[in-house]
Write a protein that holds these residues in place. Sequence first.
Motif, PDB file in Angstrom:
ATOM      1  N   GLY A  12      49.593  40.814  48.560  1.00  0.00           N
ATOM      2  CA  GLY A  12      48.868  39.553  48.615  1.00  0.00           C
ATOM      3  C   GLY A  12      49.502  38.585  49.583  1.00  0.00           C
ATOM      4  O   GLY A  12      50.659  38.746  49.981  1.00  0.00           O
ATOM      5  N   ASN A  36      49.957  47.266  45.754  1.00  0.00           N
ATOM      6  CA  ASN A  36      49.531  45.881  45.523  1.00  0.00           C
ATOM      7  C   ASN A  36      50.132  44.999  46.619  1.00  0.00           C
ATOM      8  O   ASN A  36      51.312  45.133  46.966  1.00  0.00           O
ATOM      9  CB  ASN A  36      50.011  45.389  44.156  1.00  0.00           C
ATOM     10  N   ASN A  93      48.546  53.438  45.055  1.00  0.00           N
ATOM     11  CA  ASN A  93      48.551  52.356  44.068  1.00  0.00           C
ATOM     12  C   ASN A  93      49.325  51.131  44.574  1.00  0.00           C
ATOM     13  O   ASN A  93      50.187  50.585  43.876  1.00  0.00           O
ATOM     14  CB  ASN A  93      49.165  52.862  42.755  1.00  0.00           C
ATOM     15  N   LYS A 111      36.283  38.626  43.597  1.00  0.00           N
ATOM     16  CA  LYS A 111      36.256  40.020  44.018  1.00  0.00           C
ATOM     17  C   LYS A 111      35.339  40.180  45.224  1.00  0.00           C
ATOM     18  O   LYS A 111      34.243  39.632  45.279  1.00  0.00           O
ATOM     19  CB  LYS A 111      35.787  40.917  42.873  1.00  0.00           C
ATOM     20  N   GLY A 137      40.911  50.938  44.056  1.00  0.00           N
ATOM     21  CA  GLY A 137      41.541  49.643  44.274  1.00  0.00           C
ATOM     22  C   GLY A 137      40.519  48.544  44.476  1.00  0.00           C
ATOM     23  O   GLY A 137      39.317  48.807  44.678  1.00  0.00           O
ATOM     24  N   GLU A 138      40.993  47.298  44.426  1.00  0.00           N
ATOM     25  CA  GLU A 138      40.108  46.138  44.520  1.00  0.00           C
ATOM     26  C   GLU A 138      40.697  45.097  45.462  1.00  0.00           C
ATOM     27  O   GLU A 138      41.909  45.016  45.654  1.00  0.00           O
ATOM     28  CB  GLU A 138      39.923  45.506  43.128  1.00  0.00           C
ATOM     29  N   GLU A 160      44.368  39.016  47.594  1.00  0.00           N
ATOM     30  CA  GLU A 160      45.084  40.012  46.795  1.00  0.00           C
ATOM     31  C   GLU A 160      44.415  41.375  46.933  1.00  0.00           C
ATOM     32  O   GLU A 160      43.196  41.488  46.749  1.00  0.00           O
ATOM     33  CB  GLU A 160      45.091  39.616  45.319  1.00  0.00           C
ATOM     34  N   ALA A 161      45.190  42.371  47.279  1.00  0.00           N
ATOM     35  CA  ALA A 161      44.727  43.766  47.268  1.00  0.00           C
ATOM     36  C   ALA A 161      45.429  44.441  46.097  1.00  0.00           C
ATOM     37  O   ALA A 161      46.663  44.442  46.025  1.00  0.00           O
ATOM     38  CB  ALA A 161      45.087  44.450  48.583  1.00  0.00           C
ATOM     39  N   LYS A 162      44.646  44.981  45.178  1.00  0.00           N
ATOM     40  CA  LYS A 162      45.215  45.509  43.934  1.00  0.00           C
ATOM     41  C   LYS A 162      44.992  47.016  43.825  1.00  0.00           C
ATOM     42  O   LYS A 162      43.870  47.511  43.991  1.00  0.00           O
ATOM     43  CB  LYS A 162      44.593  44.809  42.718  1.00  0.00           C
ATOM     44  N   ASN A 163      46.102  47.720  43.578  1.00  0.00           N
ATOM     45  CA  ASN A 163      46.072  49.164  43.259  1.00  0.00           C
ATOM     46  C   ASN A 163      45.330  49.988  44.320  1.00  0.00           C
ATOM     47  O   ASN A 163      44.507  50.854  43.994  1.00  0.00           O
ATOM     48  CB  ASN A 163      45.436  49.387  41.880  1.00  0.00           C
ATOM     49  N   LYS A 184      54.762  50.920  47.759  1.00  0.00           N
ATOM     50  CA  LYS A 184      55.471  49.666  47.972  1.00  0.00           C
ATOM     51  C   LYS A 184      56.830  49.719  47.290  1.00  0.00           C
ATOM     52  O   LYS A 184      56.932  49.938  46.090  1.00  0.00           O
ATOM     53  CB  LYS A 184      54.669  48.474  47.462  1.00  0.00           C
TER      54      LYS A 184
END
Length: 501
Positions: A27, A25, A23, A68, A60-61, A7-10, A215
């Motif tokens: 996965g 998201n 921003n 993580k 982002g994370e 998962e790649a978030k924000n 996105k």
Amino acid sequence: MSEAKLEAKNITKRFPGVLALNNVNFGVKKGEVHALLGENGAGKTTLVNCIFGLFKPDSGELFINGEKCRISPNETIEKGIGMVHQNFSLVPNLSVGENIIIGAEGFKLELKRNSDRIRELGKKYNLFVNPTRKVEELSTGEKQKVEILKALFKGAEILILDEPTDLLAEREKKTLFETIEKMKKGEKSIIFITHKLDEVLEISDRVSVLRNGEKVGTFKTEEVNRKKLAKLMVGKEVIFDIEKTHTKKGELVLMVNNLAVEGNTKISSLKNLSFNIREGEIYSIAGVAGNGQTELVEALIGLRKAKEGNITIGRDNLTNKEPLEIIESGVACIPEDRENVGFCKNRNIQENILLKKQENQNFKEKRILLKEESIKNYASEIVSSYRVKVSNINQPVNTLSGGNIQRLLVGRELNLDYRLLIAHNPTRGLDVDLQNQIRKRLLEATEEDKAVLLVSSNLDEILMLSDRIGVIYEGEIIEETRPKEINKEKLGLLISGVKNA
């Protein structure tokens, strides 16, 4: 399918003057092919470069198996991410096995000891390539197999494929898709970056669409179709069919007679090659990459010497002439390698647009000094007409996306005073909307009595645009035909060397 493997978030990423990702998201699940679709410059490659750790996002994370992960290449490879880039990173004079083992932690360059594992991976995933062969001897499809094997050898469970079919012939694409299906069954996770709508519908389980760095949405592939995806990708309805009008064929413009050119490999050397093109005509060279197309184009534009034969444009024999003399004779060229041959990529847009027109007196004052305002206006007009997305015309070319570089290159070449346009894979790597724009420009050129040499590995494009087709195989034109006399299946067999297709 299980929960998200990655998962790649924000994810947000900025470059000077450009918000590349905003921003986002994204996965992928275990045993899934998740396609990442978008037009050129939408942010696809930037996003996967952030995921793989080649770019550091501004925010982002990244989570792998719910944990993580620090975003860096070493960390992501250790966590089981592998990436196959558009441009392969293989060492030509080393063997397949040596290329695969290089960089794998805990392995020495002991080919004999590791060959069994390489062969086992090849058999399991339909990727067999002899580990002892030199990379420089391989076809494009075989080189791609080596890149995938490299990632699997290092333990990749998540594989990123960036525009993987761009350089492949139809049969090589089929083989790749068989490999992807085998990896899915082995519970590998595949991120498949593309702009090709048919491929998304054929190979993916889910598809995410990016537009202008954001996105637009994520969909089950079974819930979308080609028309819907195209609209999501470009933000408007897309017309897929291009109508080719009949143009009157005029005088001979290009005559190539008995041309022999030493190639990069034995099969790419040109042998006794002959063809001609008239005003108002598109003559296409169809073939699998590496059969002499690059050598032909380079000989025509003065970058490679002919050993035998003649190249005549109009009444001028331009065999082995310097590139400047060929340009001045009325030849424009959209080269295959747009970044390294088409432009001085470290220079800005304005300077690159002026190339091939630097001696034009419209841009000079007192025959010596450059008219900066005239050059600026000319460059701005091309940027506007071809919808090149830039922050300003002093922006370095190497900061543009591949699609915007191609728009700029097409704009520059089509604004020259030319009789012959050479277009070498002009739509490769481009989204459907931009492909259509460029194809229309080629047809418009013939309506203005220009001659067009189209060198392409895209059989649909060749059948759509051509008046005549020369099939090249191992450096020779083995058959000449017309679109109305042949179909895609037969043409595919011909380019593979099956003469009685």
